[in-house]
Structures are given as C-alpha cells and as structure tokens.
Design a protein around this motif. Structure first.
Motif, PDB file in Angstrom:
ATOM      1  N   ASN A 111       4.609  20.197  45.991  1.00 40.67           N
ATOM      2  CA  ASN A 111       5.230  21.397  45.438  1.00 40.67           C
ATOM      3  C   ASN A 111       6.093  21.080  44.218  1.00 40.67           C
ATOM      4  O   ASN A 111       6.177  21.883  43.281  1.00 40.67           O
ATOM      5  N   GLU A 112       6.733  19.922  44.225  1.00 43.04           N
ATOM      6  CA  GLU A 112       7.447  19.496  43.025  1.00 43.04           C
ATOM      7  C   GLU A 112       6.467  19.354  41.866  1.00 43.04           C
ATOM      8  O   GLU A 112       6.746  19.780  40.730  1.00 43.04           O
ATOM      9  N   ALA A 113       5.311  18.755  42.146  1.00 43.23           N
ATOM     10  CA  ALA A 113       4.289  18.589  41.112  1.00 43.23           C
ATOM     11  C   ALA A 113       3.816  19.939  40.586  1.00 43.23           C
ATOM     12  O   ALA A 113       3.597  20.114  39.378  1.00 43.23           O
ATOM     13  N   ALA A 114       3.642  20.909  41.477  1.00 40.43           N
ATOM     14  CA  ALA A 114       3.192  22.238  41.061  1.00 40.43           C
ATOM     15  C   ALA A 114       4.199  22.885  40.119  1.00 40.43           C
ATOM     16  O   ALA A 114       3.821  23.518  39.120  1.00 40.43           O
ATOM     17  N   GLU A 115       5.479  22.712  40.425  1.00 35.66           N
ATOM     18  CA  GLU A 115       6.530  23.285  39.582  1.00 35.66           C
ATOM     19  C   GLU A 115       6.553  22.607  38.214  1.00 35.66           C
ATOM     20  O   GLU A 115       6.628  23.273  37.174  1.00 35.66           O
ATOM     21  N   ARG A 116       6.485  21.285  38.210  1.00 35.82           N
ATOM     22  CA  ARG A 116       6.508  20.558  36.942  1.00 35.82           C
ATOM     23  C   ARG A 116       5.258  20.865  36.108  1.00 35.82           C
ATOM     24  O   ARG A 116       5.340  21.027  34.887  1.00 35.82           O
ATOM     25  N   ALA A 117       4.106  20.922  36.764  1.00 37.65           N
ATOM     26  CA  ALA A 117       2.860  21.205  36.039  1.00 37.65           C
ATOM     27  C   ALA A 117       2.895  22.608  35.436  1.00 37.65           C
ATOM     28  O   ALA A 117       2.417  22.813  34.305  1.00 37.65           O
ATOM     29  N   ALA A 118       3.452  23.546  36.151  1.00 41.63           N
ATOM     30  CA  ALA A 118       3.521  24.918  35.651  1.00 41.63           C
ATOM     31  C   ALA A 118       4.301  24.983  34.341  1.00 41.63           C
ATOM     32  O   ALA A 118       3.978  25.779  33.452  1.00 41.63           O
ATOM     33  N   GLY A 119       5.306  24.117  34.208  1.00 40.58           N
ATOM     34  CA  GLY A 119       6.076  24.086  32.974  1.00 40.58           C
ATOM     35  C   GLY A 119       5.277  23.615  31.778  1.00 40.58           C
ATOM     36  O   GLY A 119       5.689  23.821  30.630  1.00 40.58           O
ATOM     37  N   ARG A 120       4.134  22.991  32.021  1.00 37.96           N
ATOM     38  CA  ARG A 120       3.236  22.534  30.942  1.00 37.96           C
ATOM     39  C   ARG A 120       1.976  23.399  30.851  1.00 37.96           C
ATOM     40  O   ARG A 120       1.041  23.060  30.126  1.00 37.96           O
ATOM     41  N   GLY A 121       1.941  24.481  31.604  1.00 36.64           N
ATOM     42  CA  GLY A 121       0.763  25.336  31.595  1.00 36.64           C
ATOM     43  C   GLY A 121      -0.401  24.778  32.382  1.00 36.64           C
ATOM     44  O   GLY A 121      -1.555  25.169  32.164  1.00 36.64           O
ATOM     45  N   MET A 122      -0.125  23.868  33.324  1.00 39.43           N
ATOM     46  CA  MET A 122      -1.164  23.271  34.158  1.00 39.43           C
ATOM     47  C   MET A 122      -0.988  23.712  35.606  1.00 39.43           C
ATOM     48  O   MET A 122       0.041  24.263  35.985  1.00 39.43           O
ATOM     49  N   ARG A 123      -2.012  23.426  36.402  1.00 33.90           N
ATOM     50  CA  ARG A 123      -1.933  23.693  37.838  1.00 33.90           C
ATOM     51  C   ARG A 123      -2.305  22.434  38.611  1.00 33.90           C
ATOM     52  O   ARG A 123      -2.992  21.557  38.096  1.00 33.90           O
ATOM     53  N   ILE A 124      -1.861  22.404  39.849  1.00 35.43           N
ATOM     54  CA  ILE A 124      -2.187  21.330  40.780  1.00 35.43           C
ATOM     55  C   ILE A 124      -3.246  21.839  41.740  1.00 35.43           C
ATOM     56  O   ILE A 124      -3.247  23.012  42.124  1.00 35.43           O
ATOM     57  N   ALA A 125      -4.160  20.957  42.153  1.00 36.01           N
ATOM     58  CA  ALA A 125      -5.111  21.270  43.227  1.00 36.01           C
ATOM     59  C   ALA A 125      -5.026  20.171  44.275  1.00 36.01           C
ATOM     60  O   ALA A 125      -4.839  19.004  43.944  1.00 36.01           O
TER      61      ALA A 125
END
Length: 263
Positions: A111-125
């Motif tokens: 979930n930390e990764a999802a939050e950080r990725a969202a800040g770069r316009g990316m998503r986690i799977a």
C-alpha cells in the motif's frame, strides 16, 4: 475482443541480455504484441530498454519490479518512469502468508508502494504465487484477506498456474476479481512443484485455458511465461502463440495458419 498476447521477459532473459534488440524483434516477428520487463532495466538501463521496445513495435504491458517502498522507493520509481512503465508488478514473500498478521504487515509495504506510485502517475499490481491460495485462516483464503487489505488502487496480475497449484480455479478467481484483474500470467505444465516443475508450451499441459481466459474479467493482457523448459524457448513461445491466438483466446499481430498448412 480478446486480450492482447505478450511475453514475460524472464522467459527469454538470457537471450535478451545477450541481444536485447534482436530478441524483441524476434518476439514481435512471432506476432506477440507486448512484453513485461524483468531484469532488463538493471542490465541495460531504462532508456535503452524503452527504445528497444519501441523499435520492435511492441507495447510495454507492465514492469515486473520490486514494490517502490522503503529506502529504494524513489530509485525504483525514477527508473520505471524513465522506462515509461504505467504499471509496476511484484509479489509478497511466501512466508508473509503464514498468518493474518504477517499478511497485514506485508500489505503495508504494498500500500505504501501504491501511494508512492500514484504520485508519479503509475499503478501497482499484485502478482500471486501459490501460498495465497493454499493458506486459509478461519475458513478464509489468504488471497481473499489480501484483497480486503490492499489499497483499492492496487490492480491484479493473476498467475493462473500458481493459482491452480494453490488449489484454486483461476477462472473462478478471475470472475471474482472483475475489472481489478488486468493481466494474467499464462504458463502450462504439471502444476505440482513450485521449485521443480518443467513448463510446456501453452495448451500442452493440464490447464483449461479456454475456460480460464473466457472468464468475465477486466483482463487487458495475456502474458506468456515459461520459466523452465525442456524444449527450445522460442519454439515453445511459437507453439504457445499458435495455441492461444489460433483458437481465438488471445489477440496477436496475426492469426497463425493451421498446423497442416505450415508443415
């Protein structure tokens, strides 16, 4: 419309590290539409990998890379931003499914990764192995607990083979995931041993791909991954393409001729 067909680059990692551009061109020539990166950015750097994918006329489906959390988060995000990746895919460790508390602790990282990725316009799977399905707690599969705890922005890459080995039906799992399932790893073989199974070309093992890939879901990509083989890797990829695209299960650059016409 059927989902596009791609290759997980772990399948041809040695070949790609020896000849990146040639390997990607060969995959495109077979009719594959996209690739999921693995182990290439670390070897060549993101710019060369990005340019080689474009030169081959392929699509970057996703990047298989550790979750951007903790001390390496920004480094990982920088590299994948330069690569042009929109979705970053990774897994939790097997031991993180030994208890509900272990799952909760592991999910914090995702979930930390999802939050950080969202800040770069990316998503986690999230990509599963078998423990997510073989482990149960109070009648609930570890996978179901995982999904409840994951940030709703986290997508799913279902590895159908390990799902079977964990005792679940990938068609049922995909139907339950709905739009959250964007990618499926397609591999075939005996589905007996995580460490020792030898894969076979898709359609020559025991998984019912027609049922699995026709399950209602949000799948955009069918990503072929053949981890260990006793036949030539490119021959196995060709036969896999012919099975999936020839039967209309996946969408490729072209529909292969029937076997008797190619002979």
């Amino acid at each position: 419309m059927a989902a596009g067909i791609g290759v997980m680059m772990y399948t041809v990692l040695d070949q790609a590290r020896a000849d990146l551009e040639g390997t990607l061109a060969r995959l495109a020539g077979m009719g594959y539409l996209g690739i999921e990166t693995y182990g290439l950015v670390e070897h060549f750097g993101p710019a060369r990998v990005r340019d080689a994918i474009a030169a081959a006329g392929l699509t970057l489906t996703s990047a298989h890379t550790p979750f951007p959390a903790g001390s390496r988060a920004e480094e990982l995000l920088d590299a994948n931003e330069e690569l042009g990746a929109e979705v970053l895919v990774w897994s939790m460790e097997r031991e993180e499914f030994d208890s509900p508390d272990a799952i909760r602790r592991g999910v914090e990282r995702v979930n930390e990764a999802a939050e950080r990725a969202a800040g770069r316009g990316m998503r986690i799977a999230y990509h599963n192995h078998f423990a997510e399905f073989s482990q149960e707690f109070a009648g609930k599969r570890a996978y179901d607990l995982l999904l409840e705890l994951l940030d709703e922005r986290v997508l799913v890459e279902l590895d159908a083979y390990w799902t079977v080995m964990g005792g679940a039906d990938p068609a049922d799992v995909l139907a339950g995931l709905g739009e959250r399932a964007r990618f499926v790893h397609v591999k075939d073989g005996p589905a007996v041993s995580y460490e020792d199974d030898v894969m076979v070309p898709i359609g020559e093992g025991g998984i019912d791909w027609a049922r699995t890939l026709s399950a209602p879901s949000g799948l955009r990509w069918h990503i072929v991954e053949l981890e260990r083989l006793h036949v030539d890797t490119f021959e196995a990829l060709r036969r896999s393409y012919d099975h999936l695209v020839g039967r209309g299960l996946s969408r490729g650059a072209f529909v292969p001729a029937p076997t008797e016409e190619r002979a």
